[in-house]
Design a protein around this motif. Structure first.
Motif, PDB file in Angstrom:
ATOM      1  N   GLN A  38       0.830  -1.202   0.000  1.00  0.00           N
ATOM      2  CA  GLN A  38       0.000   0.000   0.000  1.00  0.00           C
ATOM      3  C   GLN A  38       0.866   1.255   0.000  1.00  0.00           C
ATOM      4  O   GLN A  38       0.585   2.224  -0.703  1.00  0.00           O
ATOM      5  N   ALA A  39       1.936   1.245   0.790  1.00  0.00           N
ATOM      6  CA  ALA A  39       2.849   2.393   0.834  1.00  0.00           C
ATOM      7  C   ALA A  39       3.503   2.612  -0.527  1.00  0.00           C
ATOM      8  O   ALA A  39       3.642   3.755  -0.982  1.00  0.00           O
ATOM      9  N   LEU A  40       3.890   1.544  -1.198  1.00  0.00           N
ATOM     10  CA  LEU A  40       4.467   1.663  -2.543  1.00  0.00           C
ATOM     11  C   LEU A  40       3.441   2.217  -3.523  1.00  0.00           C
ATOM     12  O   LEU A  40       3.760   3.089  -4.344  1.00  0.00           O
ATOM     13  N   ASP A  41       2.219   1.734  -3.452  1.00  0.00           N
ATOM     14  CA  ASP A  41       1.147   2.247  -4.321  1.00  0.00           C
ATOM     15  C   ASP A  41       0.896   3.729  -4.061  1.00  0.00           C
ATOM     16  O   ASP A  41       0.735   4.512  -4.993  1.00  0.00           O
ATOM     17  N   ASP A  42       0.883   4.121  -2.787  1.00  0.00           N
ATOM     18  CA  ASP A  42       0.672   5.525  -2.437  1.00  0.00           C
ATOM     19  C   ASP A  42       1.803   6.398  -2.972  1.00  0.00           C
ATOM     20  O   ASP A  42       1.570   7.488  -3.498  1.00  0.00           O
ATOM     21  N   GLY A  43       3.034   5.921  -2.851  1.00  0.00           N
ATOM     22  CA  GLY A  43       4.179   6.669  -3.374  1.00  0.00           C
ATOM     23  C   GLY A  43       4.121   6.823  -4.878  1.00  0.00           C
ATOM     24  O   GLY A  43       4.404   7.902  -5.420  1.00  0.00           O
ATOM     25  N   GLN A  44       3.745   5.773  -5.552  1.00  0.00           N
ATOM     26  CA  GLN A  44       3.617   5.833  -7.014  1.00  0.00           C
ATOM     27  C   GLN A  44       2.513   6.809  -7.410  1.00  0.00           C
ATOM     28  O   GLN A  44       2.684   7.615  -8.326  1.00  0.00           O
ATOM     29  N   ALA A  45       1.391   6.767  -6.719  1.00  0.00           N
ATOM     30  CA  ALA A  45       0.281   7.682  -7.027  1.00  0.00           C
ATOM     31  C   ALA A  45       0.704   9.127  -6.797  1.00  0.00           C
ATOM     32  O   ALA A  45       0.363  10.019  -7.583  1.00  0.00           O
ATOM     33  N   PHE A  46       1.467   9.375  -5.731  1.00  0.00           N
ATOM     34  CA  PHE A  46       1.960  10.720  -5.447  1.00  0.00           C
ATOM     35  C   PHE A  46       2.843  11.215  -6.584  1.00  0.00           C
ATOM     36  O   PHE A  46       2.694  12.344  -7.055  1.00  0.00           O
ATOM     37  N   LEU A  47       3.762  10.374  -7.026  1.00  0.00           N
ATOM     38  CA  LEU A  47       4.661  10.783  -8.103  1.00  0.00           C
ATOM     39  C   LEU A  47       3.908  10.979  -9.414  1.00  0.00           C
ATOM     40  O   LEU A  47       4.195  11.904 -10.166  1.00  0.00           O
ATOM     41  N   GLN A  48       2.958  10.118  -9.692  1.00  0.00           N
ATOM     42  CA  GLN A  48       2.193  10.246 -10.927  1.00  0.00           C
ATOM     43  C   GLN A  48       1.284  11.469 -10.892  1.00  0.00           C
ATOM     44  O   GLN A  48       1.019  12.057 -11.929  1.00  0.00           O
ATOM     45  N   ALA A  49       0.826  11.872  -9.723  1.00  0.00           N
ATOM     46  CA  ALA A  49      -0.012  13.064  -9.612  1.00  0.00           C
ATOM     47  C   ALA A  49       0.780  14.290 -10.041  1.00  0.00           C
ATOM     48  O   ALA A  49       0.229  15.214 -10.636  1.00  0.00           O
ATOM     49  N   GLY A  50       2.077  14.302  -9.772  1.00  0.00           N
ATOM     50  CA  GLY A  50       2.925  15.408 -10.186  1.00  0.00           C
ATOM     51  C   GLY A  50       3.069  15.502 -11.686  1.00  0.00           C
ATOM     52  O   GLY A  50       3.348  16.569 -12.236  1.00  0.00           O
ATOM     53  N   GLU A  51       2.859  14.390 -12.379  1.00  0.00           N
ATOM     54  CA  GLU A  51       2.945  14.391 -13.837  1.00  0.00           C
ATOM     55  C   GLU A  51       1.760  15.103 -14.471  1.00  0.00           C
ATOM     56  O   GLU A  51       1.818  15.513 -15.606  1.00  0.00           O
ATOM     57  N   ARG A  52       0.687  15.277 -13.725  1.00  0.00           N
ATOM     58  CA  ARG A  52      -0.508  15.905 -14.274  1.00  0.00           C
ATOM     59  C   ARG A  52      -0.493  17.418 -14.117  1.00  0.00           C
ATOM     60  O   ARG A  52      -1.405  18.092 -14.536  1.00  0.00           O
ATOM     61  N   VAL A  53       0.547  17.937 -13.495  1.00  0.00           N
ATOM     62  CA  VAL A  53       0.647  19.383 -13.326  1.00  0.00           C
ATOM     63  C   VAL A  53       0.954  20.006 -14.670  1.00  0.00           C
ATOM     64  O   VAL A  53       1.816  19.537 -15.408  1.00  0.00           O
ATOM     65  N   VAL A  54       0.226  21.050 -14.992  1.00  0.00           N
ATOM     66  CA  VAL A  54       0.434  21.742 -16.264  1.00  0.00           C
ATOM     67  C   VAL A  54       1.746  22.494 -16.179  1.00  0.00           C
ATOM     68  O   VAL A  54       2.008  23.218 -15.217  1.00  0.00           O
ATOM     69  N   ARG A  55       2.569  22.314 -17.194  1.00  0.00           N
ATOM     70  CA  ARG A  55       3.865  22.978 -17.227  1.00  0.00           C
ATOM     71  C   ARG A  55       4.025  23.672 -18.570  1.00  0.00           C
ATOM     72  O   ARG A  55       3.448  23.271 -19.557  1.00  0.00           O
ATOM     73  N   GLY A  56       4.829  24.698 -18.573  1.00  0.00           N
ATOM     74  CA  GLY A  56       5.127  25.396 -19.815  1.00  0.00           C
ATOM     75  C   GLY A  56       4.966  26.890 -19.648  1.00  0.00           C
ATOM     76  O   GLY A  56       4.690  27.403 -18.571  1.00  0.00           O
ATOM     77  N   LYS A  57       5.155  27.583 -20.735  1.00  0.00           N
ATOM     78  CA  LYS A  57       5.058  29.042 -20.721  1.00  0.00           C
ATOM     79  C   LYS A  57       3.608  29.473 -20.820  1.00  0.00           C
ATOM     80  O   LYS A  57       2.811  28.849 -21.501  1.00  0.00           O
ATOM     81  N   VAL A  58       3.314  30.557 -20.151  1.00  0.00           N
ATOM     82  CA  VAL A  58       1.997  31.172 -20.246  1.00  0.00           C
ATOM     83  C   VAL A  58       2.186  32.496 -20.973  1.00  0.00           C
ATOM     84  O   VAL A  58       3.002  33.320 -20.580  1.00  0.00           O
TER      85      VAL A  58
END
Length: 75
Positions: A38-58
């Motif tokens: 469960q801890a490994l799954d939670d860590g993976q979900a945390f890291l993957q959530a960061g991938e959904r952050v919008v990045r780039g120039k505005v």
């Protein structure tokens, strides 16, 4: 599983020709293993959530009239 039992120096299963059951130590170890997974799954979900952050120039545009007004008023 026999190798794991050998490494841990504990019997995790009661084996008969017809049944395979967890020992008390096996049940306790299973609970720890489930928490670890469960801890490994939670860590993976945390890291993957960061991938959904919008990045780039505005880029922001504004009408030319506001640029002219700012140059006169000192915006």
């Amino acid at each position: 599983m026999i190798k794991l039992e050998s490494v841990l120096h504990r019997r995790l299963f009661e084996r008969t020709t017809r049944h395979l059951r967890l020992t008390d130590e096996g049940r306790a170890y299973l609970a720890y293993c489930q928490q670890a997974v469960q801890a490994l799954d939670d860590g993976q979900a945390f890291l993957q959530a960061g991938e959904r952050v919008v990045r780039g120039k505005v880029r922001i545009s504004q009408p030319r009239i506001s640029v002219a007004m700012c140059s006169r008023t000192g915006c």
